[in-house]
Structures are given as C-alpha cells and as structure tokens.
Motif scaffolding. Structure first.
Motif, PDB file in Angstrom:
ATOM      1  N   ARG A   1       0.826  -1.219   0.000  1.00  0.00           N
ATOM      2  CA  ARG A   1       0.000   0.000   0.000  1.00  0.00           C
ATOM      3  C   ARG A   1       0.856   1.262   0.000  1.00  0.00           C
ATOM      4  O   ARG A   1       0.527   2.233  -0.672  1.00  0.00           O
ATOM      5  CB  ARG A   1      -0.944  -0.010   1.204  1.00  0.00           C
ATOM      6  N   LEU A   2       1.953   1.240   0.748  1.00  0.00           N
ATOM      7  CA  LEU A   2       2.833   2.412   0.774  1.00  0.00           C
ATOM      8  C   LEU A   2       3.561   2.581  -0.554  1.00  0.00           C
ATOM      9  O   LEU A   2       3.759   3.703  -1.028  1.00  0.00           O
ATOM     10  CB  LEU A   2       3.817   2.305   1.941  1.00  0.00           C
ATOM     11  N   ASP A   3       3.953   1.476  -1.165  1.00  0.00           N
ATOM     12  CA  ASP A   3       4.580   1.531  -2.483  1.00  0.00           C
ATOM     13  C   ASP A   3       3.599   2.111  -3.505  1.00  0.00           C
ATOM     14  O   ASP A   3       3.969   2.949  -4.335  1.00  0.00           O
ATOM     15  CB  ASP A   3       5.045   0.132  -2.888  1.00  0.00           C
ATOM     16  N   ALA A   4       2.327   1.709  -3.434  1.00  0.00           N
ATOM     17  CA  ALA A   4       1.298   2.257  -4.327  1.00  0.00           C
ATOM     18  C   ALA A   4       1.080   3.746  -4.046  1.00  0.00           C
ATOM     19  O   ALA A   4       0.908   4.537  -4.982  1.00  0.00           O
ATOM     20  CB  ALA A   4      -0.010   1.488  -4.157  1.00  0.00           C
ATOM     21  N   LEU A   5       1.105   4.137  -2.773  1.00  0.00           N
ATOM     22  CA  LEU A   5       0.972   5.549  -2.412  1.00  0.00           C
ATOM     23  C   LEU A   5       2.087   6.361  -3.068  1.00  0.00           C
ATOM     24  O   LEU A   5       1.837   7.408  -3.676  1.00  0.00           O
ATOM     25  CB  LEU A   5       1.022   5.705  -0.885  1.00  0.00           C
ATOM     26  N   LEU A   6       3.327   5.864  -2.961  1.00  0.00           N
ATOM     27  CA  LEU A   6       4.447   6.566  -3.593  1.00  0.00           C
ATOM     28  C   LEU A   6       4.262   6.657  -5.099  1.00  0.00           C
ATOM     29  O   LEU A   6       4.591   7.670  -5.704  1.00  0.00           O
ATOM     30  CB  LEU A   6       5.772   5.852  -3.277  1.00  0.00           C
ATOM     31  N   GLY A   7       3.702   5.608  -5.698  1.00  0.00           N
ATOM     32  CA  GLY A   7       3.470   5.602  -7.138  1.00  0.00           C
ATOM     33  C   GLY A   7       2.470   6.654  -7.588  1.00  0.00           C
ATOM     34  O   GLY A   7       2.472   7.059  -8.749  1.00  0.00           O
ATOM     35  N   ASN A   8       1.633   7.121  -6.652  1.00  0.00           N
ATOM     36  CA  ASN A   8       0.637   8.147  -6.969  1.00  0.00           C
ATOM     37  C   ASN A   8       1.095   9.559  -6.606  1.00  0.00           C
ATOM     38  O   ASN A   8       0.346  10.510  -6.790  1.00  0.00           O
ATOM     39  CB  ASN A   8      -0.685   7.844  -6.248  1.00  0.00           C
ATOM     40  N   LEU A   9       2.294   9.683  -6.066  1.00  0.00           N
ATOM     41  CA  LEU A   9       2.829  10.988  -5.686  1.00  0.00           C
ATOM     42  C   LEU A   9       3.892  11.421  -6.676  1.00  0.00           C
ATOM     43  O   LEU A   9       4.548  10.592  -7.292  1.00  0.00           O
ATOM     44  CB  LEU A   9       3.484  10.912  -4.297  1.00  0.00           C
ATOM     45  N   SER A  10       4.077  12.724  -6.777  1.00  0.00           N
ATOM     46  CA  SER A  10       5.218  13.193  -7.563  1.00  0.00           C
ATOM     47  C   SER A  10       6.461  13.069  -6.692  1.00  0.00           C
ATOM     48  O   SER A  10       6.379  13.107  -5.464  1.00  0.00           O
ATOM     49  CB  SER A  10       5.009  14.639  -8.018  1.00  0.00           C
ATOM     50  N   THR A  11       7.603  12.894  -7.333  1.00  0.00           N
ATOM     51  CA  THR A  11       8.843  12.652  -6.584  1.00  0.00           C
ATOM     52  C   THR A  11       9.264  13.856  -5.747  1.00  0.00           C
ATOM     53  O   THR A  11      10.113  13.717  -4.877  1.00  0.00           O
ATOM     54  CB  THR A  11       9.991  12.258  -7.524  1.00  0.00           C
ATOM     55  N   ASP A  12       8.659  15.029  -5.962  1.00  0.00           N
ATOM     56  CA  ASP A  12       9.001  16.183  -5.132  1.00  0.00           C
ATOM     57  C   ASP A  12       7.963  16.425  -4.035  1.00  0.00           C
ATOM     58  O   ASP A  12       8.010  17.434  -3.344  1.00  0.00           O
ATOM     59  CB  ASP A  12       9.220  17.441  -5.983  1.00  0.00           C
ATOM     60  N   SER A  13       7.035  15.492  -3.835  1.00  0.00           N
ATOM     61  CA  SER A  13       6.045  15.612  -2.764  1.00  0.00           C
ATOM     62  C   SER A  13       6.721  15.492  -1.402  1.00  0.00           C
ATOM     63  O   SER A  13       7.717  14.772  -1.255  1.00  0.00           O
ATOM     64  CB  SER A  13       4.992  14.507  -2.870  1.00  0.00           C
ATOM     65  N   MET A  14       6.132  16.172  -0.391  1.00  0.00           N
ATOM     66  CA  MET A  14       6.660  16.077   0.960  1.00  0.00           C
ATOM     67  C   MET A  14       6.663  14.618   1.411  1.00  0.00           C
ATOM     68  O   MET A  14       5.665  13.923   1.298  1.00  0.00           O
ATOM     69  CB  MET A  14       5.807  16.897   1.935  1.00  0.00           C
ATOM     70  N   GLY A  15       7.789  14.148   1.893  1.00  0.00           N
ATOM     71  CA  GLY A  15       7.894  12.815   2.443  1.00  0.00           C
ATOM     72  C   GLY A  15       8.223  11.732   1.435  1.00  0.00           C
ATOM     73  O   GLY A  15       8.515  10.607   1.825  1.00  0.00           O
ATOM     74  N   TYR A  16       8.182  12.051   0.142  1.00  0.00           N
ATOM     75  CA  TYR A  16       8.394  11.013  -0.879  1.00  0.00           C
ATOM     76  C   TYR A  16       9.754  10.340  -0.724  1.00  0.00           C
ATOM     77  O   TYR A  16       9.841   9.114  -0.631  1.00  0.00           O
ATOM     78  CB  TYR A  16       8.260  11.612  -2.286  1.00  0.00           C
ATOM     79  N   ASP A  17      10.822  11.127  -0.720  1.00  0.00           N
ATOM     80  CA  ASP A  17      12.172  10.556  -0.657  1.00  0.00           C
ATOM     81  C   ASP A  17      12.381   9.749   0.616  1.00  0.00           C
ATOM     82  O   ASP A  17      12.912   8.637   0.588  1.00  0.00           O
ATOM     83  CB  ASP A  17      13.240  11.648  -0.740  1.00  0.00           C
ATOM     84  N   THR A  18      11.954  10.313   1.738  1.00  0.00           N
ATOM     85  CA  THR A  18      12.169   9.645   3.025  1.00  0.00           C
ATOM     86  C   THR A  18      11.422   8.325   3.085  1.00  0.00           C
ATOM     87  O   THR A  18      11.986   7.305   3.488  1.00  0.00           O
ATOM     88  CB  THR A  18      11.712  10.565   4.171  1.00  0.00           C
ATOM     89  N   LEU A  19      10.149   8.319   2.677  1.00  0.00           N
ATOM     90  CA  LEU A  19       9.372   7.088   2.727  1.00  0.00           C
ATOM     91  C   LEU A  19       9.949   6.046   1.769  1.00  0.00           C
ATOM     92  O   LEU A  19      10.053   4.869   2.113  1.00  0.00           O
ATOM     93  CB  LEU A  19       7.898   7.352   2.421  1.00  0.00           C
ATOM     94  N   SER A  20      10.362   6.468   0.578  1.00  0.00           N
ATOM     95  CA  SER A  20      10.916   5.485  -0.363  1.00  0.00           C
ATOM     96  C   SER A  20      12.211   4.889   0.187  1.00  0.00           C
ATOM     97  O   SER A  20      12.460   3.688   0.034  1.00  0.00           O
ATOM     98  CB  SER A  20      11.111   6.079  -1.758  1.00  0.00           C
ATOM     99  N   GLN A  21      13.016   5.680   0.878  1.00  0.00           N
ATOM    100  CA  GLN A  21      14.241   5.153   1.496  1.00  0.00           C
ATOM    101  C   GLN A  21      13.908   4.157   2.610  1.00  0.00           C
ATOM    102  O   GLN A  21      14.578   3.132   2.753  1.00  0.00           O
ATOM    103  CB  GLN A  21      15.094   6.291   2.056  1.00  0.00           C
ATOM    104  N   GLU A  22      12.869   4.447   3.369  1.00  0.00           N
ATOM    105  CA  GLU A  22      12.478   3.533   4.435  1.00  0.00           C
ATOM    106  C   GLU A  22      11.964   2.212   3.860  1.00  0.00           C
ATOM    107  O   GLU A  22      12.283   1.140   4.372  1.00  0.00           O
ATOM    108  CB  GLU A  22      11.413   4.171   5.341  1.00  0.00           C
ATOM    109  N   LEU A  23      11.196   2.275   2.779  1.00  0.00           N
ATOM    110  CA  LEU A  23      10.707   1.040   2.154  1.00  0.00           C
ATOM    111  C   LEU A  23      11.872   0.203   1.634  1.00  0.00           C
ATOM    112  O   LEU A  23      11.858  -1.025   1.742  1.00  0.00           O
ATOM    113  CB  LEU A  23       9.728   1.352   1.016  1.00  0.00           C
TER     114      LEU A  23
END
Length: 134
Positions: A15-37
């Motif tokens: 679900r979090l991977d899908a959430l990232l897929g729906n966000l632009s890469t400059d969205s708040m939290g995108y980089d941090t969450l993708s690194q955590e995943l």
C-alpha cells in the motif's frame, strides 16, 4: 547512533509503495518514505512481531526534548483534524514506521532540526488484534 532495523508487513509495504506511485517525486515525504521502504524487512502480516509499529498502530513516543505524544500512524487520506493521527508522509510519522517498542532513531523534524524519537509503548497494532488485511 545506529539506525534501528525496521519491519513492515507485505500489506503495508504494498500500500505504501502504491501511495508513492501516486505521488510526484518532489512531494513532501516522498524521498524519506521510499528510502524507508528500501531498507525494510518485509514479512507476511501474520508474521509481524507484536511490538512493531505498522500502519494504523497507536503509539506513545518521546522526542529528544522530552515531549511525549500518543498518535495513530495513518495514510495521508486518513489524517483527522483532532490531532490524534500522524501521516506516514510527515517526518515523525515516517520515522515511526516499522520501529519496535524501545527503539530510538535520530531523525529530522519539520523545520530540519534533528531529534531522537524513542518508542515508549505500542498501544494498538492491527495485526496483534488479528486485523491482518484491514
């Protein structure tokens, strides 16, 4: 300080991977969450340890300044106005994801200041309550 290992259920990971897929890469939290995943160990929901913070878990934690908060970790669409929830895309929300009771992590707060975040108690975890696929 060594960064603690984190564990996610396959349900939360997907679900979090899908959430990232729906966000632009400059969205708040995108980089941090993708690194955590990327660094997470992923297990079946039934295998998630009972002391690990998963999505929709309620947790009491302490910041480095001694302030204690009790919040429920939620997806951005589920953030409530009553102040009892925190988005997984918020800095502290992302920091809590996958940690276990007793873990301490050094993490940037909103505004950029660094703080420790210590998990004091996991009050509710859906998987522990048998809600594996909520």
């Amino acid at each position: 300080m060594k960064t603690p290992d984190i564990v996610l259920s396959t349900t939360d990971y997907d679900r979090l991977d899908a959430l990232l897929g729906n966000l632009s890469t400059d969205s708040m939290g995108y980089d941090t969450l993708s690194q955590e995943l990327e660094r997470a160990s992923v297990v079946a929901p039934e295998q998630l340890p009972a002391n690990v913070i998963s999505m929709n878990s309620s947790v009491r934690f302490r910041l480095g300044n001694g302030k204690t908060s009790t919040l429920t970790l939620v997806y951005p669409k589920d953030v409530s106005q009553n102040g009892n929830t925190i988005s997984v895309l918020a800095p502290v929300g992302c920091a809590l994801l996958g940690l276990k009771t007793g873990d301490t992590i050094n993490w940037p707060l909103p505004g950029g200041d660094m703080s420790t975040i210590t998990v004091e108690e996991l009050l509710y975890q859906p998987e522990r309550a048998g809600a594996y696929y909520r």
